[in-house]
Design a protein around this motif. Structure first.
Motif, PDB file in Angstrom:
ATOM      1  N   GLN A  78      11.717 -47.590  -9.489  1.00 33.07           N
ATOM      2  CA  GLN A  78      11.508 -46.535  -8.481  1.00 33.07           C
ATOM      3  C   GLN A  78      11.099 -45.217  -9.126  1.00 33.07           C
ATOM      4  N   ARG A  79      11.749 -44.881 -10.230  1.00 29.58           N
ATOM      5  CA  ARG A  79      11.559 -43.585 -10.875  1.00 29.58           C
ATOM      6  C   ARG A  79      10.488 -43.603 -11.959  1.00 29.58           C
ATOM      7  N   GLY A  80       9.852 -44.761 -12.182  1.00 31.95           N
ATOM      8  CA  GLY A  80       8.805 -44.845 -13.190  1.00 31.95           C
ATOM      9  C   GLY A  80       9.309 -44.500 -14.578  1.00 31.95           C
ATOM     10  N   CYS A  81      10.514 -44.950 -14.896  1.00 26.94           N
ATOM     11  CA  CYS A  81      11.131 -44.604 -16.176  1.00 26.94           C
ATOM     12  C   CYS A  81      10.951 -45.749 -17.179  1.00 26.94           C
ATOM     13  N   ALA A  82       9.936 -45.615 -18.014  1.00 21.09           N
ATOM     14  CA  ALA A  82       9.619 -46.663 -18.989  1.00 21.09           C
ATOM     15  C   ALA A  82      10.764 -46.884 -19.970  1.00 21.09           C
ATOM     16  N   TYR A  83      11.416 -45.807 -20.393  1.00 18.86           N
ATOM     17  CA  TYR A  83      12.506 -45.948 -21.372  1.00 18.86           C
ATOM     18  C   TYR A  83      13.648 -46.769 -20.778  1.00 18.86           C
ATOM     19  N   ALA A 103      11.151 -59.502 -11.948  1.00 17.88           N
ATOM     20  CA  ALA A 103       9.956 -59.251 -11.139  1.00 17.88           C
ATOM     21  C   ALA A 103      10.338 -58.735  -9.746  1.00 17.88           C
ATOM     22  N   ALA A 104      11.433 -59.243  -9.196  1.00 18.56           N
ATOM     23  CA  ALA A 104      11.898 -58.767  -7.885  1.00 18.56           C
ATOM     24  C   ALA A 104      12.361 -57.309  -7.982  1.00 18.56           C
ATOM     25  N   ALA A 105      13.021 -56.962  -9.080  1.00 18.73           N
ATOM     26  CA  ALA A 105      13.445 -55.564  -9.262  1.00 18.73           C
ATOM     27  C   ALA A 105      12.247 -54.634  -9.326  1.00 18.73           C
ATOM     28  N   ARG A 106      11.146 -55.146  -9.852  1.00 16.23           N
ATOM     29  CA  ARG A 106       9.915 -54.357  -9.958  1.00 16.23           C
ATOM     30  C   ARG A 106       9.126 -54.375  -8.654  1.00 16.23           C
TER      31      ARG A 106
END
Length: 175
Positions: A78-83, A103-106
Motif C-alpha cells: 500500500q505504502r510503496g515501501c521497497a525496504y 502475490a495476494a498481499a501485493r
C-alpha cells in the motif's frame, strides 16, 4: 530527501543502548544492523522507544506470525515501501506464506483463503479510513480474540509509520 545511515565513527553508547532492545551485541554495528536501523539511530531516544514497540509487534504479539507478515506485506505494498517489502517477503516465507499468498498481499491475485481475504481487506480499511468497520471487526472476531485484533491494528499502524519513515528518509535495501 535522504537521511543516511549514521557514520560508524558516531556510533556510541547511546546508539548501542537504543539498539539493545532488538539486536544482540554482535549486530550493533553499522554493517550488521542494516540500513533501516543504522538510519534510525541518528535519533537514539526515538529509536529506543520505537524499537520497544516494534519488538512487541515482531516477537510478543498475540497475532500468529503468518498473519502478521501477511498484514505487514499489504502495508508495504500500500505504502510503496521497497525496504519493508524486501525484508518481509523473506520473513513471510519463513512464517509460512506461499508465493501465492505474497502475490495476494501485493494485490496481484485474490487470496485463496477466506480469512486471508478478510485480513487483507481489514488492512485496506485501516489504510483508507484509519478504522475498521464494525462488520470487519466482528468478522475478524470469528478467528481472532480481542487482543489479537488489537495487535493487528497496532501492527498495521506501526508498519505504516515505518513505511513513512523509510520512504521519507530514502532507506535503501541492502545489496
Amino acid at each position: 530527501m535522504t537521511v543516511t545511515p549514521l557514520p560508524e565513527d558516531q556510533w556510541d553508547d547511546a546508539v548501542d543502548a537504543a539498539l539493545s532492545r532488538m539486536l544482540p551485541a554482535h549486530r550493533r554495528n553499522p554493517q550488521a544492523a542494516g540500513n533501516a536501523l543504522a538510519t534510525m539511530v541518528r535519533h537514539p531516544p526515538l529509536t529506543k522507544a520505537f524499537l520497544g514497540f516494534n519488538v512487541h509487534l515482531l516477537f510478543g504479539s498475540t497475532l500468529a506470525p503468518r498473519l502478521r507478515e501477511l498484514a505487514i506485506l499489504r502495508v508495504a505494498h500500500q505504502r510503496g515501501c521497497a525496504y519493508e517489502w524486501h525484508h518481509h517477503v523473506r520473513m513471510g516465507a519463513e512464517a509460512g506464506l506461499t508465493d501465492d499468498d505474497i502475490a495476494a498481499a501485493r494485490g496481484e491475485r485474490s487470496a485463496d483463503d477466506d480469512f486471508d481475504r478478510l485480513l487483507l481487506r481489514a488492512v485496506d480499511e485501516l489504510g483508507e479510513k484509519s478504522a475498521l468497520s464494525e462488520a470487519t471487526w466482528t468478522a475478524l472476531g470469528e478467528r481472532l480474540d480481542e487482543r489479537q485484533r488489537m495487535d493487528l491494528v497496532f501492527t498495521v499502524g506501526g508498519y505504516t509509520t515505518l513505511a513513512m519513515a523509510f520512504n521519507t528518509f530514502g532507506v535503501q535495501v541492502e545489496h
